[in-house]
Design an enzyme around this catalytic site. Structure first.
Site, PDB file in Angstrom:
ATOM      1  N   HIS A 164      -4.751  -5.922   2.468  1.00 37.84           N
ATOM      2  CA  HIS A 164      -5.739  -6.947   2.792  1.00 37.84           C
ATOM      3  C   HIS A 164      -5.039  -8.301   2.838  1.00 37.84           C
ATOM      4  O   HIS A 164      -4.184  -8.587   1.991  1.00 37.84           O
ATOM      5  CB  HIS A 164      -6.811  -7.085   1.704  1.00 37.84           C
ATOM      6  N   CYS A 224     -11.444 -11.522   5.309  1.00 35.88           N
ATOM      7  CA  CYS A 224     -10.525 -10.430   4.966  1.00 35.88           C
ATOM      8  C   CYS A 224     -10.120  -9.679   6.233  1.00 35.88           C
ATOM      9  O   CYS A 224     -10.980  -9.214   6.968  1.00 35.88           O
ATOM     10  CB  CYS A 224     -11.196  -9.476   3.983  1.00 35.88           C
ATOM     11  N   HIS A 280      -7.362  -3.678  -7.144  1.00 32.46           N
ATOM     12  CA  HIS A 280      -7.924  -5.017  -6.907  1.00 32.46           C
ATOM     13  C   HIS A 280      -9.432  -5.010  -7.093  1.00 32.46           C
ATOM     14  O   HIS A 280     -10.098  -3.996  -6.880  1.00 32.46           O
ATOM     15  CB  HIS A 280      -7.545  -5.548  -5.520  1.00 32.46           C
ATOM     16  N   HIS A 332      -5.728   1.375  -2.193  1.00 35.72           N
ATOM     17  CA  HIS A 332      -5.571   2.147  -0.959  1.00 35.72           C
ATOM     18  C   HIS A 332      -4.248   1.768  -0.320  1.00 35.72           C
ATOM     19  O   HIS A 332      -3.622   0.767  -0.705  1.00 35.72           O
ATOM     20  CB  HIS A 332      -6.743   1.874   0.008  1.00 35.72           C
ATOM     21  N   GLU A 371     -10.658  -0.823  -6.810  1.00 38.66           N
ATOM     22  CA  GLU A 371     -10.122   0.214  -5.914  1.00 38.66           C
ATOM     23  C   GLU A 371      -8.671  -0.080  -5.554  1.00 38.66           C
ATOM     24  O   GLU A 371      -8.149  -1.166  -5.834  1.00 38.66           O
ATOM     25  CB  GLU A 371     -10.962   0.266  -4.621  1.00 38.66           C
TER      26      GLU A 371
HETATM   27 MN    MN Z   1      -9.970  -2.992  -0.845  1.00 37.55          MN
END
Ligand code: MN
Length: 145
Positions: free
Chosen positions: A65, A113, A99, A61, A59
């Protein structure tokens, strides 16, 4: 104000949740929310564990992170490169960067995370984007959907 570690990266009173409830593709990943921030600390602090042979969703976005490995080892795709990661390595996933995390066949990969509390929904690759990623050296054999 103390969340006591129970054993094997579980914490007293913290439920071990499915990684995602939206039905996207992943394999044997659990999620624990260790801190849900508000006010001047609007972040969520989570622990994810990818079981042996498992992987997170491929994914990207807008939100970032910050990750630290605290159990086992594994590999991660960040952008166009697959990296080996191990205990206490720190991984930064920048905005809009593909990632995916994978655990080895013989053990888990567990990591902390941090994400923004207010964040956008992950995007999955189109078939064209997946094909483009697959042609990158070392990436085609790594990514899973
Ligand atoms: Mn992610």
């Amino acid at each position: 104000m103390i969340l006591r570690h129970a054993k094997d990266c579980t914490w007293d009173g913290v439920p071990v949740l499915p990684y995602k409830e939206d039905g996207t593709i992943f394999k044997s990943v659990t999620r624990q929310v260790l801190f849900d921030g508000t006010g001047d600390l609007p972040v969520q602090f989570r622990y994810f564990e990818v079981g042996p042979g498992g992987h997170s969703t491929l994914e990207r976005h807008q939100h970032q992170h910050a990750v630290m490995v605290i159990r086992g080892s594994g590999r991660v795709l960040v952008g166009d490169t697959v990296h080996e990661i191990g205990m206490r390595d720190v991984v930064h996933i920048p905005p809009m960067t593909w990632h995916q995390f994978r655990a080895p066949e013989d053990g888990p990969l567990g990591f902390l995370c941090v994400v923004a509390a207010d964040r956008d929904r992950p995007q999955r690759p189109s078939s064209e984007e997946f094909a483009t990623l697959s042609r990158l050296p070392g990436v085609g054999d790594f990514i899973r959907v």
